[in-house]
Design a protein around this motif. Sequence first.
Motif, PDB file in Angstrom:
ATOM      1  N   ALA A   1       0.847  -1.201   0.000  1.00  0.00           N
ATOM      2  CA  ALA A   1       0.000   0.000   0.000  1.00  0.00           C
ATOM      3  C   ALA A   1       0.880   1.250   0.000  1.00  0.00           C
ATOM      4  N   LEU A   2       1.922   1.246   0.858  1.00  0.00           N
ATOM      5  CA  LEU A   2       2.800   2.422   0.936  1.00  0.00           C
ATOM      6  C   LEU A   2       3.543   2.651  -0.384  1.00  0.00           C
ATOM      7  N   THR A   3       4.034   1.559  -0.991  1.00  0.00           N
ATOM      8  CA  THR A   3       4.752   1.706  -2.260  1.00  0.00           C
ATOM      9  C   THR A   3       3.840   2.359  -3.300  1.00  0.00           C
ATOM     10  N   THR A   4       2.588   1.938  -3.307  1.00  0.00           N
ATOM     11  CA  THR A   4       1.641   2.511  -4.272  1.00  0.00           C
ATOM     12  C   THR A   4       1.378   3.980  -3.937  1.00  0.00           C
ATOM     13  N   LEU A   5       1.207   4.263  -2.647  1.00  0.00           N
ATOM     14  CA  LEU A   5       0.960   5.658  -2.234  1.00  0.00           C
ATOM     15  C   LEU A   5       2.115   6.574  -2.630  1.00  0.00           C
ATOM     16  N   TRP A   6       3.337   6.071  -2.482  1.00  0.00           N
ATOM     17  CA  TRP A   6       4.521   6.917  -2.705  1.00  0.00           C
ATOM     18  C   TRP A   6       4.947   6.972  -4.164  1.00  0.00           C
ATOM     19  N   ARG A   7       4.277   6.178  -5.004  1.00  0.00           N
ATOM     20  CA  ARG A   7       4.739   6.101  -6.396  1.00  0.00           C
ATOM     21  C   ARG A   7       4.849   7.490  -7.021  1.00  0.00           C
ATOM     22  N   ASP A   8       3.823   8.350  -6.800  1.00  0.00           N
ATOM     23  CA  ASP A   8       3.997   9.681  -7.376  1.00  0.00           C
ATOM     24  C   ASP A   8       3.999  10.815  -6.350  1.00  0.00           C
ATOM     25  N   ASP A   9       4.110  10.462  -5.058  1.00  0.00           N
ATOM     26  CA  ASP A   9       4.235  11.513  -4.059  1.00  0.00           C
ATOM     27  C   ASP A   9       4.724  10.908  -2.739  1.00  0.00           C
ATOM     28  N   ALA A  10       6.032  11.035  -2.508  1.00  0.00           N
ATOM     29  CA  ALA A  10       6.636  10.369  -1.352  1.00  0.00           C
ATOM     30  C   ALA A  10       6.267  11.046  -0.036  1.00  0.00           C
ATOM     31  N   SER A  11       5.566  12.188  -0.110  1.00  0.00           N
ATOM     32  CA  SER A  11       5.218  12.852   1.152  1.00  0.00           C
ATOM     33  C   SER A  11       3.893  12.312   1.712  1.00  0.00           C
ATOM     34  N   ARG A  12       3.221  11.473   0.947  1.00  0.00           N
ATOM     35  CA  ARG A  12       1.963  10.922   1.475  1.00  0.00           C
ATOM     36  C   ARG A  12       2.257  10.081   2.706  1.00  0.00           C
ATOM     37  N   THR A  13       1.346  10.143   3.675  1.00  0.00           N
ATOM     38  CA  THR A  13       1.596   9.406   4.918  1.00  0.00           C
ATOM     39  C   THR A  13       0.319   8.764   5.460  1.00  0.00           C
ATOM     40  N   LEU A  14       0.524   7.613   6.108  1.00  0.00           N
ATOM     41  CA  LEU A  14      -0.629   6.905   6.672  1.00  0.00           C
ATOM     42  C   LEU A  14      -1.211   7.646   7.879  1.00  0.00           C
ATOM     43  N   SER A  15      -0.545   8.721   8.308  1.00  0.00           N
ATOM     44  CA  SER A  15      -1.156   9.539   9.367  1.00  0.00           C
ATOM     45  C   SER A  15      -2.446  10.164   8.843  1.00  0.00           C
ATOM     46  N   ASP A  16      -2.570  10.290   7.525  1.00  0.00           N
ATOM     47  CA  ASP A  16      -3.800  10.837   6.947  1.00  0.00           C
ATOM     48  C   ASP A  16      -4.832   9.746   6.675  1.00  0.00           C
ATOM     49  N   LEU A  17      -4.688   8.659   7.371  1.00  0.00           N
ATOM     50  CA  LEU A  17      -5.584   7.517   7.238  1.00  0.00           C
ATOM     51  C   LEU A  17      -7.059   7.936   7.358  1.00  0.00           C
TER      52      LEU A  17
END
Length: 390
Positions: free
Chosen positions: A295-311
């Motif tokens: 899930a994280l790899t997919t989230l970061w594919r085009d924006d590495a600042s995305r975080t699961l804190s925004d769950l």
Amino acid sequence: MTYDPISRTFLDFFRERGHELVSDGSLIPPPGDPVLFTTSGMHPLTPYLEGRPHPLGRRLVNVQRCLRTTDLDEVGDCTHLTLFRMLGSWSLGDYDLPRSLRWGYELLRDGFGIDHDRMHVTVFGGDEQVGPDEPSLRTWNELGLPVELTGAENWWSNGPTGPCGPDTEIFVWTGDGPPLGTPGTDSRWMEVWNHVGMRHHRHPDGRLSPLRQPNVDTGMGLERLEMVLGGHRSVFEGAGLVPWVRGVSGGWGLRDGSLRLVADHLRASVVVIGDGVRPSNTGRGYVLRRLLRRALTTLWRDDASRTLSDLPTGAVRHTLDGFGQSGTVDEVRDVFSGEERRFRELLRRGRPVVSRRRSRGPLTDEDYRDLHDTHGLPRDLVDGLLAEVS
Ligand code: SER
């Protein structure tokens, strides 16, 4: 446990026909079971399919949460989920497979209102050990449904050994316009219900012997049935997935396959955590770790600042409640954040190491072993980093 209207219709139908309700077990099989997670409704019933008398009798029904990682690469399409609920019914040496098929057809057509013309079935056509499933073929012919005969696709087992048998699968047309082709030729035929004539036992040497009793084991994916009945284009439009789709698209702006993968994996992780698993480097904990890292790899594919804190916390709550789990949103958030931190750190350390190793030529098995043992970098992660650096 509260049941949704589709589950209730299913359970009532079978209870009216003498089936007793088995409660929904956790995803974690009992101690001593070598399987990591419950992958089908029949799994917890294995001893009874093998002949031990079940305390509730010979006709059973339930709704069982299941986790399947065998289809992981297909998750992201419109019909596969890592975590799903299976509506199941069983005859433990009681009625036969044709009886089950007739009830199945009746429930789909009259109970759920699915048109006869939108159904197609597949039947086991035989192999070198077992002949064609004639009783199922005859029954479907009498009911007037189109049949496709297949081989190994219509043989069901829960592993290399143990109870198994020929199965017959009911597909529903999900395309616009009139049905075309067969399940084998057109993927718009979606499998919804599988009826297994579970009457063989597979030994470690591959030999089959008859089980002490011939059983029937059926399983239908609740989220797929919900898709058919709701006229949806995907299982992600179902009640259990909508909060995730909203949260993941609203919070992180993901779309299409990435959106579906992240929604699926995070939802599955919540239920796995709710059933008591924590991330680790082996066994169940590693499955959870892989789900979160994918899930994280997919989230970061085009924006590495995305975080699961925004769950999407509403989705977490909805899922914990839906599966009757006592865990809290904060517990889930802590596990997610801990994993995210660990993964970021691993990537930060791993990138230069993998890139250095790669510059000396293609990686050997020994390189992989060393990267794992010395640097804590698992093979799938190394492959991901290699794709980045090459
Ligand atoms: N065991 C079969 C399946 O999982 C039917 O329950 O599809």
